[in-house]
Scaffold this motif. Sequence first.
Motif, mmCIF file in Angstrom:
data_model
loop_
_atom_site.group_PDB
_atom_site.id
_atom_site.type_symbol
_atom_site.label_atom_id
_atom_site.label_comp_id
_atom_site.label_asym_id
_atom_site.label_seq_id
_atom_site.Cartn_x
_atom_site.Cartn_y
_atom_site.Cartn_z
ATOM 1 N N VAL A 67 0.854 -1.186 0.000
ATOM 2 C CA VAL A 67 0.000 0.000 0.000
ATOM 3 C C VAL A 67 0.896 1.246 0.000
ATOM 4 C CG1 VAL A 67 -2.110 1.036 0.931
ATOM 5 C CG2 VAL A 67 -1.756 -1.416 1.153
ATOM 6 N N VAL A 68 0.830 2.152 1.000
ATOM 7 C CA VAL A 68 1.593 3.399 0.916
ATOM 8 C C VAL A 68 2.535 3.613 2.099
ATOM 9 C CG1 VAL A 68 1.413 5.930 0.866
ATOM 10 C CG2 VAL A 68 -0.108 4.544 -0.549
ATOM 11 N N TYR A 71 -6.049 1.524 8.701
ATOM 12 C CA TYR A 71 -5.976 2.191 7.406
ATOM 13 C C TYR A 71 -5.978 3.689 7.652
ATOM 14 C CZ TYR A 71 -6.767 -2.243 5.063
ATOM 15 O OH TYR A 71 -6.635 -3.530 4.597
ATOM 16 N N ASP A 72 -5.659 4.442 6.617
ATOM 17 C CA ASP A 72 -5.535 5.881 6.793
ATOM 18 C C ASP A 72 -6.795 6.490 7.411
ATOM 19 O OD1 ASP A 72 -3.620 8.258 5.712
ATOM 20 O OD2 ASP A 72 -5.716 8.864 5.646
ATOM 21 N N ASP A 73 -7.968 6.131 6.912
ATOM 22 C CA ASP A 73 -9.209 6.718 7.437
ATOM 23 C C ASP A 73 -9.400 6.415 8.915
ATOM 24 O OD1 ASP A 73 -9.531 7.402 4.793
ATOM 25 O OD2 ASP A 73 -11.464 6.408 4.535
ATOM 26 N N THR A 74 -9.147 5.154 9.301
ATOM 27 C CA THR A 74 -9.387 4.798 10.702
ATOM 28 C C THR A 74 -8.375 5.465 11.625
ATOM 29 O OG1 THR A 74 -8.056 2.755 10.518
ATOM 30 C CG2 THR A 74 -10.417 2.595 10.045
ATOM 31 N N ILE A 75 -7.127 5.609 11.152
ATOM 32 C CA ILE A 75 -6.124 6.275 11.978
ATOM 33 C C ILE A 75 -6.404 7.771 12.054
ATOM 34 C CG2 ILE A 75 -3.683 6.841 12.192
ATOM 35 C CD1 ILE A 75 -4.365 3.998 13.018
ATOM 36 N N GLN A 76 -6.834 8.387 10.957
ATOM 37 C CA GLN A 76 -7.237 9.796 11.033
ATOM 38 C C GLN A 76 -8.307 9.964 12.116
ATOM 39 O OE1 GLN A 76 -8.067 12.366 7.755
ATOM 40 N NE2 GLN A 76 -6.736 11.264 6.322
ATOM 41 N N ALA A 77 -9.288 9.047 12.134
ATOM 42 C CA ALA A 77 -10.361 9.146 13.132
ATOM 43 C C ALA A 77 -9.812 8.993 14.546
ATOM 44 C CB ALA A 77 -11.428 8.090 12.848
ATOM 45 N N GLU A 78 -8.936 8.021 14.743
ATOM 46 C CA GLU A 78 -8.406 7.738 16.078
ATOM 47 C C GLU A 78 -7.560 8.879 16.623
ATOM 48 O OE1 GLU A 78 -8.560 4.975 18.202
ATOM 49 O OE2 GLU A 78 -8.376 3.144 17.019
ATOM 50 N N ILE A 129 -3.983 11.157 2.061
ATOM 51 C CA ILE A 129 -3.762 10.031 2.971
ATOM 52 C C ILE A 129 -2.600 10.378 3.912
ATOM 53 C CG2 ILE A 129 -4.853 8.241 1.601
ATOM 54 C CD1 ILE A 129 -2.122 7.514 0.456
ATOM 55 N N MET A 130 -2.907 11.282 4.797
ATOM 56 C CA MET A 130 -1.901 11.877 5.671
ATOM 57 C C MET A 130 -1.276 10.854 6.608
ATOM 58 S SD MET A 130 -2.308 15.030 8.355
ATOM 59 C CE MET A 130 -2.665 16.225 7.073
ATOM 60 N N VAL A 167 2.734 10.335 6.743
ATOM 61 C CA VAL A 167 3.464 10.738 7.954
ATOM 62 C C VAL A 167 4.140 9.522 8.582
ATOM 63 C CG1 VAL A 167 3.176 11.576 10.317
ATOM 64 C CG2 VAL A 167 2.088 12.788 8.420
ATOM 65 N N ALA A 168 3.417 8.404 8.674
ATOM 66 C CA ALA A 168 4.011 7.194 9.242
ATOM 67 C C ALA A 168 5.163 6.701 8.370
ATOM 68 C CB ALA A 168 2.948 6.112 9.397
ATOM 69 N N GLY A 169 5.019 6.839 7.040
ATOM 70 C CA GLY A 169 6.104 6.440 6.147
ATOM 71 C C GLY A 169 7.367 7.240 6.386
ATOM 72 N N LEU A 170 7.212 8.540 6.603
ATOM 73 C CA LEU A 170 8.383 9.366 6.909
ATOM 74 C C LEU A 170 9.017 8.957 8.236
ATOM 75 C CD1 LEU A 170 7.040 12.842 5.741
ATOM 76 C CD2 LEU A 170 8.783 11.445 4.606
ATOM 77 N N HIS A 171 8.190 8.594 9.219
ATOM 78 C CA HIS A 171 8.735 8.099 10.486
ATOM 79 C C HIS A 171 9.500 6.790 10.268
ATOM 80 C CE1 HIS A 171 7.343 10.675 13.828
ATOM 81 N NE2 HIS A 171 6.354 10.990 13.013
ATOM 82 N N ALA A 172 8.951 5.899 9.431
ATOM 83 C CA ALA A 172 9.636 4.634 9.155
ATOM 84 C C ALA A 172 10.987 4.890 8.497
ATOM 85 C CB ALA A 172 8.768 3.749 8.267
#
Length: 408
Positions: free
Chosen positions: A25-26, A147-154, A174-175, A179-184
């Motif tokens: 995925v991304v 997924y991006d939507d559920t994490i945005q909500a959380e 798909i923020m 953002v998580a990809g940059l952290h990885a």
Amino acid sequence: MTAPAKPQDRSGPLAGLRVIDLTSVVFGPYATQIMADMGAEVIKIEPPAGDNTRWISQGPVPGMGGIYVNVNRGKRGVMLDLRQDQDKETLRRLIATADVFIHSMRGSAIRKLGFDYEAVRAIRPDIVYTNCYGYSRRGPEADKPAYDDTIQAECGIPYVQGLMNGEPGYVATIMADKVAGLHALHATMMALFHRERTGGRSKGEGQEVEVTMFEAMSSFMLVEHANGAIFSPPTTPAHYHRAVERNRRPYRTSDGYIAALVYNDKHWDAFIEAIRPEWAIGDRGEEFSTLEKRARQIGRVYGLLGETFLTRTTQEWLDTLRALHIPCAPLRSTDELFDNKHLNAIGFFEEVETAQGPVRFPGVPTWFSATPGRVHGAAPMLGEDNQAVLAELDGNAEAIAEKVDAPK
């Protein structure tokens, strides 16, 4: 067609690094895409069905959608069915040659396959092993799908959007994945730096890294939205008032829209002197005299500015504000980025010939004077590099062709 560059032909600060990439995925692929742009040899391992991202966006060839092609550019593609023992053995042989192993499977799934950290470290003790999860394994939500939507909500994005707009909503990108990809990416690089500092390849200390979407986005959101909630007792609710103010939006002009930030004292004083001198006198002059006072009533300030911006065209405002050195910009669509004079002047876009025709990639956004990165080729077709990569392991392409049914 421009095939991904061979390891010896790659340039950038990560040239010479080999990454085994089991992400999809991304979230993970965005991290490894940047590694590939920076010169690392990224070997993308896919199951027979391929990465789902192949199918979720448009492209001229089935299975090569735009999102997949962009975040997997410059990688080598190997298809392995990790339910099969011989393909597991092939992955073990690849791991023995690698500096980084990165995956985005659930912890229970990667463990069941036999490629958890302990198993991989037994093959390559100095490896940096990066887990890309939705939630930390240390908490009660471990192994929960994300997924991006559920994490945005959380993490509160729809909530703060609701404070601004009156109704909760996702941001239109798909923020969380990015953002998580940059952290990885940066977490993996820091682990590699530690390995280098403790002896380098083969001799240095490898380690396991865990990067999670929920924790990454919670940290990201609370940079400003923690606000006064970080104190005990809290001095404000956990949101940054200016960011969620309902009048904080592009200003309507007489013929369109403009983004402008008449915010700090220098910009405010320049604006009222040139445009609204009456705002400097009397009660209004006093109540708007400092940034602190304006920040406490930012909604009212935005409203008054909004009324003012209606009086001229967008171009008139751009000319005026730029002369005053006040930050401003016209509103552009994402399509317009491809014709942006600044981006084109610096050579931001890189065109690569691929089997699907020319692809104009958004290029490397960082600059290095000695080790510049670049787009190192197209994204791989499913299993495109099976024969070449595996031939490098045992030097017998014909035998590999019999063992591995790689798509041509």
